[in-house]
Design an enzyme around this catalytic site. Structure first.
Site: not given
Ligand code: R5P
Length: 316
Positions: A132, A174, A197
């Site tokens: 991540h 985001d 976001k």
């Molecule tokens: C967040 O910063 C990650 O890059 C993903 O956007 C996030 O982990 C996605 O999570 P979810 O599907 O629960 O919105």
């Protein structure tokens, strides 16, 4: 280190992934047994000698994460105690990767805790893909190197061969994703839009507040590292369509697909989700989901690590 025998060990989290890696390396899996006791404790046993070998423990971290994680830790410990020459923890999906900084007072930093566990239990190296955030690599000391493979090339090749890309805009779901998306932008050469976001608390309920960039009349290609609740993607797709986008295709490397994501995504404004097999999708499949395998990437990396060859070409 002079070349040692490769020994591949799979935990129970994603055996079909480990099996494919083994087939590509022309290796057999080392037989193992997991004992689960009535007090909820576990014991991992390796059923043949790995003394002096180059051991790779393949263990993705799909739900149930804590059981899978502890099994991986026990497998590493077992290999180390069995006098493996080197133990590499192969974690196609690195859990707790979103917990990588103290962005609220008095919180735990899960990725750092996991790094400490892996190092102290005997993992000499970690091999993973698409963290991540890259800074997690810096949690590891130089003696316990963490190599991060990237699925970017595999996904870009698929996208180039299957979409009419000149009609598309790349979308970062985001602002934090802009850095990650650069690899895709370099390969695909598409314009970029960014979703503003917001997450107001620690719930899985992100809100797509606005989009920066031109999406009206365009097809959009959202690039994310993981899809967990699916909230980020579904919110983004809804906003993009409100702003006049035609089709919304998404890619992610890690299909966590938790909660009711497999039911909700098919009903959402997402037209297609392309992902990889770092996490098993059995029983989570839906029509819009397409899964590409990264097992050849891992097999290639394992072969090169074993031979002491460079793997940097697998980092982008
Ligand atoms: C967040 O910063 C990650 O890059 C993903 O956007 C996030 O982990 C996605 O999570 P979810 O599907 O629960 O919105």
């Amino acid at each position: 280190m002079p070349q040692q025998d490769i020994k591949l060990i799979s935990t129970s989290s994603h055996p079909s992934f480990a099996q494919k890696v083994a087939e590509q390396l022309n290796e057999e899996m080392v037989p193992t047994e997991l004992f689960e006791f009535s007090n909820d404790n576990m014991m991992f046993k390796i059923l043949e000698s790995v003394r002096g070998s180059d051991v790779f423990i393949i263990s993705t971290q799909a739900p149930p994460v804590h059981k899978n994680l502890w099994e991986a830790i026990l497998a590493i410990d077992a290999a180390k105690r069995a006098s493996a020459k080197r133990v590499t923890a192969v974690l196609p999906y690195f859990p707790y990767a979103r917990s990588d900084q103290e962005d609220q007072p008095r919180i735990s930093i899960g990725a750092r805790c996991l790094n400490s566990c892996l190092e102290s239990c005997g993992a000499d190296r970690v091999l993973t893909t698409d963290l991540h955030s890259d800074q997690i690599q810096a949690f590891f000391s130089p003696e316990h190197q963490c190599d991060q493979l990237k699925a970017t090339r595999l996904l870009c090749n698929y996208l180039s061969n299957n979409l009419v890309l000149e009609d598309y805009v790349l979308v970062a779901p985001d602002p934090g994703a802009v850095n990650m998306i650069q690899g895709y932008q370099n390969k695909l050469g598409l314009p970029l839009a960014i979703i503003d976001k917001r997450r107001d608390d620690n719930q899985d309920k992100p809100q797509a507040a606005n989009v920066v960039g031109e999406v009206e009349g365009k097809n959009c290609l959202i690039i994310d590292d993981e899809v967990s609740s699916g909230g980020t993607l579904m919110e983004a797709a809804e906003l993009l369509k409100e702003k006049g986008a035609n089709k919304v295709v998404a890619t992610c490397v890690h299909p966590v697909l938790g909660a009711d994501a497999p039911e909700k995504i098919p009903e959402s404004e997402i037209d297609k989700l392309i992902t990889t097999d770092t996490i098993p999708t059995k029983n989570k499949e839906f029509d819009k989901l397409e899964v590409k395998t990264v097992t050849n990437l891992f097999a290639n990396a394992i072969k090169r690590i074993n031979k002491g060859e460079s793997i940097s070409s697998l980092f982008n």
